[in-house]
Design an enzyme around this catalytic site. Structure first.
Site, PDB file in Angstrom:
ATOM      1  N   GLY C  10       0.887  -1.301   0.073  1.00  0.00           N
ATOM      2  CA  GLY C  10       0.033   0.021   0.043  1.00  0.00           C
ATOM      3  C   GLY C  10       0.709   1.278  -0.124  1.00  0.00           C
ATOM      4  O   GLY C  10       1.980   1.219   0.493  1.00  0.00           O
ATOM      5  N   ILE C 126       1.772   2.443   6.775  1.00  0.00           N
ATOM      6  CA  ILE C 126       0.901   3.682   7.436  1.00  0.00           C
ATOM      7  C   ILE C 126       0.486   3.294   8.874  1.00  0.00           C
ATOM      8  O   ILE C 126       0.341   4.376   9.454  1.00  0.00           O
ATOM      9  CB  ILE C 126      -0.089   3.962   6.397  1.00  0.00           C
ATOM     10  CG1 ILE C 126      -0.298   5.432   6.545  1.00  0.00           C
ATOM     11  CG2 ILE C 126      -1.136   3.176   6.589  1.00  0.00           C
ATOM     12  CD1 ILE C 126      -0.926   6.152   5.366  1.00  0.00           C
ATOM     13  N   ASP C 127       0.261   2.082   9.069  1.00  0.00           N
ATOM     14  CA  ASP C 127      -0.236   1.684  10.440  1.00  0.00           C
ATOM     15  C   ASP C 127       0.750   1.759  11.586  1.00  0.00           C
ATOM     16  O   ASP C 127       0.318   1.502  12.915  1.00  0.00           O
ATOM     17  CB  ASP C 127      -0.647   0.443  10.135  1.00  0.00           C
ATOM     18  CG  ASP C 127      -1.882   0.340   9.467  1.00  0.00           C
ATOM     19  OD1 ASP C 127      -2.608   1.371   9.297  1.00  0.00           O
ATOM     20  OD2 ASP C 127      -2.395  -0.650   8.870  1.00  0.00           O
ATOM     21  N   MET C 169      -8.111   4.196   9.726  1.00  0.00           N
ATOM     22  CA  MET C 169      -7.257   3.042   9.212  1.00  0.00           C
ATOM     23  C   MET C 169      -6.809   2.193  10.592  1.00  0.00           C
ATOM     24  O   MET C 169      -6.514   2.972  11.456  1.00  0.00           O
ATOM     25  CB  MET C 169      -6.205   3.385   8.331  1.00  0.00           C
ATOM     26  CG  MET C 169      -6.757   3.629   6.922  1.00  0.00           C
ATOM     27  SD  MET C 169      -5.465   3.686   5.748  1.00  0.00           S
ATOM     28  CE  MET C 169      -4.312   5.223   6.507  1.00  0.00           C
ATOM     29  N   GLY C 170      -6.573   0.898  10.103  1.00  0.00           N
ATOM     30  CA  GLY C 170      -5.720   0.290  11.123  1.00  0.00           C
ATOM     31  C   GLY C 170      -6.485  -1.186  11.554  1.00  0.00           C
ATOM     32  O   GLY C 170      -7.421  -1.388  12.361  1.00  0.00           O
ATOM     33  N   ARG C 171      -6.035  -2.204  10.734  1.00  0.00           N
ATOM     34  CA  ARG C 171      -6.699  -3.303  10.695  1.00  0.00           C
ATOM     35  C   ARG C 171      -6.236  -4.360  11.836  1.00  0.00           C
ATOM     36  O   ARG C 171      -7.085  -5.215  12.607  1.00  0.00           O
ATOM     37  CB  ARG C 171      -6.662  -4.058   9.488  1.00  0.00           C
ATOM     38  CG  ARG C 171      -7.888  -4.705   8.931  1.00  0.00           C
ATOM     39  CD  ARG C 171      -8.065  -5.098   7.353  1.00  0.00           C
ATOM     40  NE  ARG C 171      -7.672  -3.829   6.602  1.00  0.00           N
ATOM     41  CZ  ARG C 171      -7.457  -4.021   5.512  1.00  0.00           C
ATOM     42  NH1 ARG C 171      -6.904  -5.082   4.801  1.00  0.00           N
ATOM     43  NH2 ARG C 171      -7.290  -2.886   4.781  1.00  0.00           N
ATOM     44  N   ARG C 265     -23.872   9.553  13.668  1.00  0.00           N
ATOM     45  CA  ARG C 265     -23.402   9.603  12.071  1.00  0.00           C
ATOM     46  C   ARG C 265     -21.997   8.951  12.130  1.00  0.00           C
ATOM     47  O   ARG C 265     -21.225   9.207  13.119  1.00  0.00           O
ATOM     48  CB  ARG C 265     -23.527  10.890  11.547  1.00  0.00           C
ATOM     49  CG  ARG C 265     -24.456  11.583  11.376  1.00  0.00           C
ATOM     50  CD  ARG C 265     -25.267  11.392   9.913  1.00  0.00           C
ATOM     51  NE  ARG C 265     -26.509  12.183  10.013  1.00  0.00           N
ATOM     52  CZ  ARG C 265     -27.611  11.364  10.796  1.00  0.00           C
ATOM     53  NH1 ARG C 265     -27.624  10.538  11.386  1.00  0.00           N
ATOM     54  NH2 ARG C 265     -28.746  12.343  10.433  1.00  0.00           N
TER      55      ARG C 265
END
Lengths: 341, 341, 341, 341
Positions: C10, C126-127, C169-171, C265
């Protein structure tokens, strides 16, 4: 005079700038005093107030949202609502109202004026779809936020040979899509005003893929395909009637992926577009709207709304404000279409 | 057709967006070809060219400056200059020119048109002081940069109980000072159009110091005091005729420090205001200017300049563009003055 | 020497800064020459190359993405893949490789080094979940983008008395959620490392609603509830195995709306977080990584990866880089929890 | 416990984040109460206080400056100052102090601790020049502001074939110049730690001019030439001992103009660098400093300062904090020099 101020409908960057300008000029130049009504028309309806003087408006110019909070309450849809509003205004000694809002809020203002409640309106719609004014504040901020997002998405799309579909605000008018699409260098711009052909979009996307660059599709949340595809099936509505994530952007991205065999990603910008500090353009416009609205109140020129025409602030009848939705005209779409594909 | 493009005068965010729109539409819609002239009028004068096609304009929309570079060269001030320009255009097979620039650049364009050189103009001035158009691109970007700086300066000023004087661009017109001052919540806005009284400024500053907040004074570089003070003595001009650091901002800050006994700091924003990526407003305006300019060329409507009126792009004679400096009118200054002090 | 450079996995803001630093120092200081491999490991596998010299790296420092493009191709999963890589490197006269990527890309690098292909690695995720380095570039940019979005969402949430759930993000690791949640003043931060209780989250949200302010919940895309709720049912995976919009953020927002009776929301920031210009922190880190990686190549110190320790760039074995996922430790979550509710 | 909080010295983005964290955790976790001392050490000296509870710290996380205001007052330089401080603390029932500041403020804290006043320190210096901690908050924000300015200046410089000299903060240490110069792609970076040769700088500038790109020189305000030039002659000091506009940046720009015959412009970023909203990095660091500082107070661990080491927050003796100025080491300058010219 004792003047009430309220903000109704969806929030917009610039609401606090209007409130500040109304109060600063009202106090300093005319010696008026102010009362804040909370939560839009619910404020006068239920007598929900807050102090509103120089200390309360200090430092709010650059802040998004509204210190008066907002709601979609409509006193005309509440039993005895109008009478309650009148009674509360009388009890609180309020001589006039400044109502800041969009079609709904100003529609109420119009009807109340007809019933002898003295109101001056300030137009607000992030979608820029009010016919009586060249621009409304909040729009420029939303367009800049969307443009910055598109700028960012170009590089990630290209690095992965992907298409990115960016869904921006605009349920009935495509102004945000048009302007952010132009500013962001989108390859396709889709708006509610013109149904789109999925196969034409796929053609533009494929033509872009043949270069070393990647397609960016900007789609307004209210845009619809022309070909009878059932986009509604995955665009569920939530309890409050708003389109869920998983709307047109995701649907279109899926169609592109299927048709091209290349990866496509959807990004739904959502509420990020309406929050936060206003741009300079919106701060200046909102401030000028506020300054001119308090002038109108001071002169007793009720039933009017302030509006931008060229570089001038003018007054127009409230009736005009809500007469017609200002959609993107054909010539503006055609002008942009040279960049498609 | 074979069309030359050039950019003259000081650079502005949005120049590349104009160039891109001219080329994209000219190639895709009309089948024209383009040649880039480098360094403004020096390009046609000296035959300095660069290729200008779809590959050259790719990715330049968000970039500040101009890929064609710029200069202040005026062929009418060079011996035989006009003849050289004509000869070079003939040699290069150039059928028409798109000239993007301010008063000087468009003045040359006007005179060349009178001599049967086919030119269409695109107005550019970061100062927003061209009379024939509501706005010029670059201005909105400059105002946003100045506003963001003012936002930042508020907190440091308050933390130290200091005054901050912010000097912004505007040698002859105070538009940047007016708009960034309004948007940034300045307590004093000083423009070239109205000489200021140092003692009045000091009064406003002192009144602000009596609160827990700190004064922010926004001053256009061309603003001048009314009281006969010799501001020029420390505003040296450099070899190129530009005001040095140490101009009006620093001078005024010194006066405030002396008069109030409180610390005052000057910040001169300088060239930061004219560089970098354009705002969405400027990208859209510049793009639309470009699209309409190439239409004018295609139609052979020379001697014209594109201009913004309300939300429409129109054409006006080049002569109009340079007829009059658009300065800040009194009513706009008076409107803003409610925030002073 | 002739050195190949590739970027895999990525994309991340900062990749171009690494490439530029490698090439600038390699050419200027060591006299090496470079060849760009396109699309990660697919480049050496298929012999996809591009020129990579001083002209190619000019101006790329502030640009997001990667000029070399990327892919998730793994030569070890392709029949005869490793042999093809070796043959292509030999044919192209490549003496060494700089491989910039995350766990997968560096895992390939490690295995190739074991097979005598000389590789130096530069870590990228990126994580921020690589154990061998204090930080990876791209992370700071993502956190800033998420924080700016949260800043914006506060005001719109408050204006409408709404909850906003922001999915970042952050799986597998919650670093972006933790840092952006802390920086953005979130009331709840949920990460993959610790399953959350919906009822506890609802309690925090309700406690916040009792003030005049509105709850902001930051949730990593990989966070999961503890109570056996079937979050997976509406988090469909797409053809490429990525979580669709309509993931944990929307699901949690629905739960909050049901439990509190107040509007909530969801905003899914998505790919906006990984695109665009890097922050100064990431530019400096990426540049230093590049400078030190070319030093390692020059010294023949292969099988190593550059890493940040405190303020120093060090070298660690590639094996270490991929040994362990760096997740958010308990003490960091506990530290942040004082702001919940 | 009843705990006083103060901020001293120049303001920094992140001060409010520290204050908020101290109060939020102190109230919620430990049940302490707080009192704000205004204007640094002048607060305890003169008994200038303000309320400091949950309501006062609400919404201040993203705001620059300090709600407690600041000053450079030193009670050790006031007759009977220390006795007054002690008496005021006793009168107000203050059990301990959290002092947030730089070398001077922490120096006072150190000496007071030696006199049995219980103080915990939080380091603050925008210049990043405190030896005991890897980074101080505010620095990352300043570097980002300077980097964004440099990004903007590249395009205007190139459009006009000009050199631009950017003067950034850093009187004794060149960290801001080094990091913003690296991040902004400067061609020359000059710092106070190493005297520069004007002719070498001119050489680098000329080498850059031979490309189609323009030189950007980043110079720390405290940098000095090596060749005996009298830079001081036009760098007047103001009444408060600060370098005036017209310092090293303007001087160097003049030298470059003279030596190269090309235009050069100076831009002095000034106070813009220290104001405004902190970056995410600074907000997280400042928040963590605050959380750990109140822990130290709660544990009675006085005479200590919190510090960053790698990714951990540790405690170090106050004496260490002020022992040594952390300047830019040679290897960091040499590392960067590959980009010069």
């Amino acid at each position: 005079m004792r003047i009430g101020v309220l903000t109704g409908g969806g929030d917009c960057p610039g609401l606090n700038a209007v409130i500040r300008a109304v109060v600063r000029k009202g106090v300093a130049e005319y010696g008026h005093e102010f009362i804040g009504f909370r939560d839009g028309w619910r404020g006068p309806l239920e007598g929900k107030t807050m102090p509103l003087g120089i200390p309360e408006v200090r430092g709010i110019l650059p802040r998004g949202g509204t210190i008066l909070r907002s709601s979609r309450t409509n006193p005309f849809k509440v039993d005895g609502g109008v009478e309650k509003v009148k009674a509360n205004l009388a009890d609180l000694g309020v001589d006039a109202l400044v109502a800041i809002g969009g079609e709904d809020t100003l529609g109420v203002a119009k009807k109340l004026t007809d019933l002898d409640v003295p109101v001056v309106g300030v137009p607000k719609t992030i979608d820029n779809d009010l016919g009586a004014t060249d621009y409304t504040f909040g729009f420029d901020t939303a367009v800049n936020i969307a443009t910055e997002a598109i700028d960012r998405l170009h590089t990630t799309a290209e690095s992965h040979h992907r298409c990115v579909v960016v869904e921006v605000m605009g349920r009935h008018a495509g102004w945000i899509a048009l302007h952010s699409g132009l500013a962001g260098g989108a390859n396709v711009i889709l708006v509610p005003e013109r149904r789109f052909s999925v196969s034409e979009v796929v053609g533009w996307v494929e033509s872009r893929f043949r270069t070393d660059y990647s397609p960016i599709v900007v789609v307004a949340e209210g845009a619809q395909p022309a070909e009878g595809e059932m986009v509604t099936q995955n665009a569920e509505l939530d309890a409050f009637g708003h389109v869920r994530l998983g709307g047109i952007g995701q649907w279109l991205s899926d169609q592109i992926e299927k048709a091209t065999g290349k990866e496509s990603r959807a990004v739904v910008l959502g509420h990020v577009q309406r929050g936060g500090t206003p741009t300079a353009f919106d701060r200046v416009l909102a401030t000028r709207f506020g300054l001119h609205a308090i002038d109108a109140v001071h002169e007793g020129d009720y039933g009017k709304m302030v509006a931008l025409r060229g570089t001038d602030i003018v007054r127009v009848p409230l009736a005009e404000a809500t007469a017609e939705l200002k959609t993107v005209p054909d010539h503006r779409l055609d002008e942009a279409s040279v960049f498609f594909g």
